[in-house]
Structure formats: C-alpha cells, structure tokens
Design a protein around this motif. Structure first.
Motif, short mmCIF file in Angstrom:
data_model
loop_
_atom_site.label_atom_id
_atom_site.label_comp_id
_atom_site.label_asym_id
_atom_site.label_seq_id
_atom_site.Cartn_x
_atom_site.Cartn_y
_atom_site.Cartn_z
N GLN A 106 43.36 55.66 29.50
CA GLN A 106 42.80 54.31 29.48
C GLN A 106 43.68 53.31 30.25
O GLN A 106 43.18 52.42 30.91
CB GLN A 106 42.60 53.85 28.02
CG GLN A 106 41.91 52.51 27.87
CD GLN A 106 40.52 52.45 28.52
OE1 GLN A 106 39.78 53.43 28.54
NE2 GLN A 106 40.18 51.29 29.09
N GLY A 107 44.99 53.53 30.22
CA GLY A 107 45.91 52.63 30.93
C GLY A 107 45.74 52.64 32.44
O GLY A 107 46.27 51.77 33.14
N ASP A 108 45.00 53.61 32.97
CA ASP A 108 44.77 53.68 34.42
C ASP A 108 43.58 52.84 34.86
O ASP A 108 43.25 52.82 36.06
CB ASP A 108 44.54 55.14 34.85
CG ASP A 108 45.77 56.00 34.62
OD1 ASP A 108 46.87 55.55 34.99
OD2 ASP A 108 45.63 57.11 34.07
N LEU A 109 42.91 52.17 33.91
CA LEU A 109 41.71 51.41 34.26
C LEU A 109 41.94 50.40 35.40
O LEU A 109 41.15 50.36 36.33
CB LEU A 109 41.11 50.72 33.02
CG LEU A 109 39.72 50.13 33.23
CD1 LEU A 109 38.66 51.24 33.39
CD2 LEU A 109 39.33 49.23 32.08
N PRO A 110 43.03 49.59 35.36
CA PRO A 110 43.22 48.62 36.45
C PRO A 110 43.36 49.30 37.83
O PRO A 110 42.78 48.82 38.81
CB PRO A 110 44.51 47.89 36.07
CG PRO A 110 44.63 48.08 34.58
CD PRO A 110 44.04 49.42 34.29
N ALA A 111 44.09 50.41 37.90
CA ALA A 111 44.25 51.11 39.19
C ALA A 111 42.92 51.71 39.64
O ALA A 111 42.58 51.69 40.84
CB ALA A 111 45.32 52.20 39.07
N LEU A 112 42.15 52.21 38.68
CA LEU A 112 40.83 52.76 39.01
C LEU A 112 39.90 51.64 39.49
O LEU A 112 39.18 51.79 40.48
CB LEU A 112 40.24 53.47 37.78
CG LEU A 112 38.87 54.12 37.99
CD1 LEU A 112 38.96 55.24 39.02
CD2 LEU A 112 38.32 54.65 36.67
N ALA A 113 39.96 50.49 38.79
CA ALA A 113 39.11 49.36 39.15
C ALA A 113 39.42 48.87 40.57
O ALA A 113 38.52 48.50 41.32
CB ALA A 113 39.30 48.22 38.15
N ALA A 114 40.70 48.91 40.96
CA ALA A 114 41.07 48.48 42.31
C ALA A 114 40.40 49.36 43.37
O ALA A 114 40.19 48.92 44.49
CB ALA A 114 42.59 48.52 42.46
N ILE A 115 40.05 50.57 43.00
CA ILE A 115 39.38 51.49 43.93
C ILE A 115 37.86 51.30 43.86
O ILE A 115 37.21 51.00 44.85
CB ILE A 115 39.75 52.96 43.61
CG1 ILE A 115 41.25 53.16 43.71
CG2 ILE A 115 38.99 53.92 44.52
CD1 ILE A 115 41.76 54.46 43.11
N VAL A 116 37.30 51.46 42.66
CA VAL A 116 35.83 51.56 42.55
C VAL A 116 35.14 50.20 42.48
O VAL A 116 33.91 50.14 42.56
CB VAL A 116 35.40 52.45 41.35
CG1 VAL A 116 35.93 53.86 41.51
CG2 VAL A 116 35.81 51.85 40.01
N ARG A 117 35.91 49.10 42.39
CA ARG A 117 35.29 47.78 42.40
C ARG A 117 35.41 47.15 43.79
O ARG A 117 35.09 45.97 43.97
CB ARG A 117 35.89 46.90 41.31
CG ARG A 117 35.73 47.56 39.94
CD ARG A 117 35.64 46.59 38.82
NE ARG A 117 34.47 45.73 38.99
CZ ARG A 117 34.26 44.60 38.33
NH1 ARG A 117 35.13 44.22 37.44
NH2 ARG A 117 33.18 43.88 38.54
N ASP A 118 35.87 47.94 44.76
CA ASP A 118 36.02 47.44 46.14
C ASP A 118 34.77 47.83 46.95
O ASP A 118 34.44 49.02 47.05
CB ASP A 118 37.29 48.06 46.76
CG ASP A 118 37.48 47.64 48.20
OD1 ASP A 118 37.75 46.44 48.42
OD2 ASP A 118 37.34 48.49 49.10
#
Ligand SMILES: CC(C)(COP(=O)(O)OP(=O)(O)OC[C@H]1O[C@@H](n2cnc3c(N)ncnc32)[C@H](O)[C@@H]1OP(=O)(O)O)[C@@H](O)C(=O)NCCC(=O)NCCS
Length: 176
Positions: free
Chosen positions: A17-29
């Motif tokens: 769950q702690g990887d959400l911000p790093a994942l968001a930086a990818i998939v919300r671009d």
C-alpha cells in the motif's frame, strides 16, 4: 520486502500500500497512459494496486515494483500476469515506467529478467507481451526481449476497441 528478482541496476519486489504515491506518479500521467486510453483516476489507481496484491496471493505473481538499486526509488512496475487474448488466458510480461526514467534501458532490463523468471521459476513454455498497435516504445522493449509478433487482435478496454499485437517468445527457441 523480499526481492523477487534482481538485475544489474534494478530490484523487482512485490508492491504494498505504501507504494501508492509512486504508482500514482506513473498511472495518473496522461502521456504515460496514452496506450491505456488516458490516465487513471484516484480510484482506478487504488484498484490497479489492489489487483496486483490479489494476484500475488492467488497466482503467486503479478506486476511488481521496479526499484532502482542506487536510490531505492520505485521507478516503474513490471512483472507477469495472466491476461485474456480472445478466448485464451496467457502469461504476459507487462511494464510501465515513470516518464522521468524512460530511455535508459530499464524497461528492457526488467522485461528480460521477467522472461527468465517465467521460463525458469513459473515453468511456462512461452511468454507474451500484449501491445497496442500504436505503442512503438513498448514494441521495441518486446523486440529487445527476443519476442516476435504472433497475431493481431482487438482488445476491448475502457469502452474502446483497440487493435493490439500479441508478441511472444518460446523457451525452446531462446538464444540468449
Ligand atoms: C514502454 C516503456 C516502458 C518503454 O520504456 P523505454 O525506456 O523506452 O524502454 P527501454 O528500457 O527498452 O529503453 C530503451 C532506450 O534506452 C536507451 N538506453 C540507454 N541506456 C541503455 C542501456 N544501458 N541499456 C539499454 N538501453 C539503453 C536505448 O538506446 C533506448 O533509447 P530510445 O528510447 O531513445 O530508443 C515506456 O515507454 C512506458 O512506460 N510507456 C508507458 C506504459 C506502456 O505503454 N507500457 C507498455 C504497455 S504494453
């Protein structure tokens, strides 16, 4: 978190769950996600992470975090998941990287490691990548991974019919 795979420059490990911000930086671009018909919403991002956590439990594999050895930063996701191709389910190598880390060979390095993992640990005879027909950067990763095109098919995704290519490589024809 225990590494699943290591390469010269990268560590692949399960996401949490702690990887959400790093994942968001990818998939919300938007630019990163053009082949997926646009950036994910906040809810789709959480669902994307949850899908991988479920896959780890049910299949024992999924898309993993790709971490730079040098900095410990999560720069992408790559891994193996079961994906539908017409009436079949096939093991697929997928990869998505933060745009700040494109053009350095990280995606190919991760994809090649995933291929060896699929052949040697998962024991599959053939591994695939499913790629939208406009996604040249991704096709080049598949080619660097020793794959060739198996067929073209239409994938229905997020309400759109998208032509895709099925790339594949068989273990018994591997030269690398
Ligand atoms: C697909 C994607 C992961 C490809 O990333 P990439 O960085 O272009 O791919 P690679 O890791 O193979 O890097 C290749 C590039 O690194 C360069 N490179 C630099 N150092 C390198 C090294 N040590 N080893 C290999 N290549 C290196 C290559 O020359 C090549 O440059 P180019 O892109 O200018 O031709 C990226 O475009 C992406 O995340 N796209 C959005 C998500 C997506 O569409 N995923 C695939 C869905 S099917």
């Amino acid at each position: 978190m225990k590494p699943i795979l290591t390469t010269e420059r990268l560590i692949l490990r399960e996401m949490a769950q702690g990887d959400l911000p790093a994942l968001a930086a990818i998939v919300r671009d938007e630019e990163t996600m053009y082949a997926y018909n646009g950036a994910f919403s906040e809810q789709e991002t959480q669902e994307c992470l949850d899908r991988q956590l479920t896959r780890y439990r049910t299949d024992g594999f999924g898309l993993w975090a790709v971490v730079l050895k040098e900095t410990g930063e999560m720069i992408g996701q790559a891994g193996v998941s079961m994906q539908p191709v017409e009436d079949e389910q096939v093991p697929e190598i997928g990869y998505l990287f933060n745009r700040a880390h494109w053009h350095r060979g990280y995606a190919a390095e991760a994809a090649i490691a995933c291929k060896h993992y699929a052949f040697e640990v998962l024991g599959v005879p053939e591994i695939y990548s499913i790629i939208r027909d406009t996604n040249i950067a991704s096709m080049n990763v598949a080619i660097r991974n020793g794959m060739t095109i198996r067929k073209r098919f239409i994938k229905h995704y997020r309400g759109v019919d998208m032509p895709h290519f099925l790339f594949g490589v068989r273990k018994d024809t591997e030269t690398r």
